[in-house]
Design a protein around this motif. Structure first.
Motif, short mmCIF file in Angstrom:
data_model
loop_
_atom_site.label_atom_id
_atom_site.label_comp_id
_atom_site.label_asym_id
_atom_site.label_seq_id
_atom_site.Cartn_x
_atom_site.Cartn_y
_atom_site.Cartn_z
N ALA A 229 0.85 -1.12 -0.10
CA ALA A 229 0.16 0.06 0.10
C ALA A 229 0.86 1.53 0.06
O ALA A 229 0.55 2.35 -0.68
CB ALA A 229 -0.89 -0.20 1.12
N HIS A 230 2.00 1.25 0.73
CA HIS A 230 2.83 2.45 0.68
C HIS A 230 3.44 2.45 -0.54
O HIS A 230 3.40 3.74 -1.05
CB HIS A 230 3.92 2.05 1.88
CG HIS A 230 4.87 3.20 2.01
ND1 HIS A 230 5.96 3.02 2.78
CD2 HIS A 230 5.24 3.95 1.46
CE1 HIS A 230 6.98 4.16 2.78
NE2 HIS A 230 6.44 4.96 1.76
N ALA A 231 3.94 1.40 -1.10
CA ALA A 231 4.53 1.60 -2.39
C ALA A 231 3.64 2.17 -3.53
O ALA A 231 3.85 3.24 -4.33
CB ALA A 231 4.90 0.32 -3.07
N ALA A 232 2.39 1.97 -3.56
CA ALA A 232 1.11 2.30 -4.48
C ALA A 232 1.05 3.75 -3.98
O ALA A 232 0.66 4.59 -5.14
CB ALA A 232 0.16 1.36 -4.25
N ALA A 233 0.87 4.06 -2.87
CA ALA A 233 0.56 5.60 -2.63
C ALA A 233 1.90 6.53 -3.27
O ALA A 233 1.67 7.46 -3.52
CB ALA A 233 0.48 5.88 -1.10
#
Length: 254
Positions: A81-85
């Motif tokens: 999720a962090h990467a996608a954000a």
């Protein structure tokens, strides 16, 4: 790097690589960055990972490094999720992270077995589970699961690792069937004996190198870049109709 193919479809594409700080994973991170991708990578080894970011940042294409122990599924899900954000909804996932520590079959305990499965297999599924909804929303994507020829050639001395890597093919084919209707391709990339710094430091001696060359049809030792180049192809639209397959890059050993 100057001899690598250029894939226009990869430019600007969000990519996530697990185990991207060293070895094969670092070669992948570097080459995806060179293609103009928006790259994030996960790794438990912070020092070499930050050094890689610093080196690639000098070329104006620094990836995002997210420290993560992939054995912790909740932490893995948060990291995706962090990467996608940061880089955008993931369109390419390369499940590269693994550990081929040697072990005697007599010494394997249930706890060690479970830990080896967590390191070498379980995270591949949960990373795919976290990234697939983003790919579905985008109309498609590519998942590349790293396997190994170790179980095919009957290598001993690491039974839990070999069992996990054999299972990667089953995982790949099942996910490819389930995700195909959404335009998501899932393939297995199976490396041979790759001359990473870790392999040369811990396992592969000059005698081993001679034995490997005897087994290979092609008489050149494999380098991390050889595996990374196949990952680029499988991530790009050039492989748009390739799914549920295993691509072996081993110099013609198996």
């Amino acid at each position: 790097m100057t001899d690598d193919a250029v894939y226009p479809s990869l430019k600007g594409r969000p990519v996530l690589v697990t185990g991207g700080g060293t070895g094969i994973g670092a070669a992948m991170v570097e080459r995806f960055c060179a293609q103009g991708c928006r790259v994030a990578f996960l790794d438990i080894a912070e020092e070499p990972s930050r050094a890689l970011v610093a080196r690639l940042g000098g070329n104006g294409s620094a990836p995002l490094f997210i420290p993560c122990d992939l054995r912790d599924v909740a932490a893995l899900q948060a990291a995706v999720a962090h990467a996608a954000a940061d880089v955008g909804p993931i369109r390419v996932l390369v499940n590269n992270a693994a550990s081929d520590d040697r072990h005697r079959w007599e010494d394997v305990t249930p706890a060690y077995w479970d830990e080896r499965i967590a390191v070498n297999l379980r995270h591949q599924f949960f990373a795919a589970q976290a990234a697939a909804p983003m790919m579905k929303a985008a109309g498609g994507g590519s998942i590349v699961n790293l396997g190994s020829i170790s179980w095919v050639v009957g290598q001993g001395g690491m039974v839990a690792y070999s069992a996990a890597k054999a299972a990667v093919q089953g995982l790949t084919r099942s996910l490819a069937r389930d995700l195909g209707p959404f335009g998501i391709r899932v393939n297995c990339l199976m490396p041979g004996a790759v001359m990473t710094e870790r392999q040369l430091r811990l396992w592969i001696t000059p005698d081993d190198q001679r034995r490997i060359l005897d087994q290979q049809c092609l008489k050149r030792l494999l380098e991390p870049a050889d595996i990374a180049r196949m990952a680029l192809f499988l991530a790009a639209d050039d492989s748009a109709m390739c799914s549920s397959q295993t691509f072996v890059v081993d110099g013609g050993w198996v």
